[in-house]
Design a protein around this motif. Structure first.
Motif, short mmCIF file in Angstrom:
data_model
loop_
_atom_site.label_atom_id
_atom_site.label_comp_id
_atom_site.label_asym_id
_atom_site.label_seq_id
_atom_site.Cartn_x
_atom_site.Cartn_y
_atom_site.Cartn_z
N TRP A 23 100.73 -54.10 -57.94
CA TRP A 23 101.60 -55.01 -57.23
C TRP A 23 100.78 -56.08 -56.50
CZ3 TRP A 23 105.77 -57.54 -56.85
CH2 TRP A 23 106.14 -58.17 -55.68
N LEU A 24 99.68 -55.69 -55.87
CA LEU A 24 98.84 -56.67 -55.18
C LEU A 24 98.26 -57.71 -56.14
CD1 LEU A 24 96.90 -54.47 -52.59
CD2 LEU A 24 98.65 -56.18 -52.13
N VAL A 25 97.82 -57.24 -57.31
CA VAL A 25 97.28 -58.18 -58.30
C VAL A 25 98.38 -59.13 -58.78
CG1 VAL A 25 96.24 -58.39 -60.59
CG2 VAL A 25 95.44 -56.61 -59.03
N ALA A 26 99.55 -58.59 -59.06
CA ALA A 26 100.67 -59.44 -59.50
C ALA A 26 101.07 -60.43 -58.41
CB ALA A 26 101.87 -58.57 -59.89
N LEU A 27 101.10 -59.97 -57.17
CA LEU A 27 101.45 -60.84 -56.05
C LEU A 27 100.42 -61.97 -55.91
CD1 LEU A 27 103.35 -61.34 -53.67
CD2 LEU A 27 101.89 -59.85 -52.31
N TRP A 28 99.14 -61.64 -56.07
CA TRP A 28 98.08 -62.65 -56.01
C TRP A 28 98.30 -63.73 -57.08
CZ3 TRP A 28 94.20 -63.81 -52.77
CH2 TRP A 28 93.20 -64.66 -53.23
#
Length: 190
Positions: A23-28
């Motif tokens: 999720w953090l990578v996608a949000l970035w």
């Protein structure tokens, strides 16, 4: 503790954190508006930094995703966004009267931080309501709402938040949470 048990424990923790990491990578990538290899690599670096520097307790996921109820949630949410936008616009443009406002307390039926967070975010994203406070220990969301003129309007807003809680639990909650929601709904109907 043996080295094998330690490795197994670390592997289990990493596996539990994987959805958050993804999720953090996608949000970035969404924040930068780029879906490139560079954005992915820098997203991984940012996610590693965030997960290592800001130690958060592991998020316990139910391990259950119901695609049908997830789709129902997404469709209902999209319709609620449209409906809320239109209602708020009409209230703002009606110069004959001011829309009534209220701050309400909504006690949730489930005891899960993730469900409480999803419910609060959902309620805040729909125009006409905004989370102003939460009581994590007692599982109460406090919302500022507009467009109320009676106690019935307040109750409709409260029921709306509980409806979103139910949709979220049905989509990603555990079987025990689904049973608790169902029991609360049947207990309230009698």
């Amino acid at each position: 503790m043996t080295p094998q048990m330690t490795r197994r424990r670390v592997a289990t923790q990493l596996w539990r954190q994987l959805p958050f990491f993804v999720w953090l990578v996608a949000l970035w990538m969404l924040l930068w508006g780029q879906f490139t290899v560079t954005a992915f690599v820098t997203g991984v670096v940012a996610a590693v930094f965030v997960t290592r520097i800001f130690r958060l307790p592991p998020v316990e996921l139910s391990g259950r995703v119901n695609l049908w109820w997830g789709l129902v949630f997404v469709v209902e949410f999209a319709l609620a966004l449209i409906r809320g936008s239109i209602l708020v616009a009409l209230q703002v443009l009606d110069f004959r009267r001011l829309p009534g406002t209220a701050i309400i307390a909504v006690p949730l039926r489930t005891d899960d931080d993730l469900i409480m967070t999803h419910t609060g975010v959902t309620a805040s994203l729909i125009p006409g309501s905004l989370i102003v406070d939460t009581d994590r220990d007692r599982r109460i969301l406090y919302l500022h709402i507009i467009g109320v003129s009676s106690d019935r309007d307040v109750e409709k807003q409260r029921e709306s938040v509980l409806h979103w809680e139910e949709r979220i639990v049905r989509a990603v909650g555990s079987r025990a949470q689904v049973a608790r929601i169902r029991a609360a709904r049947e207990g309230g109907a009698s």
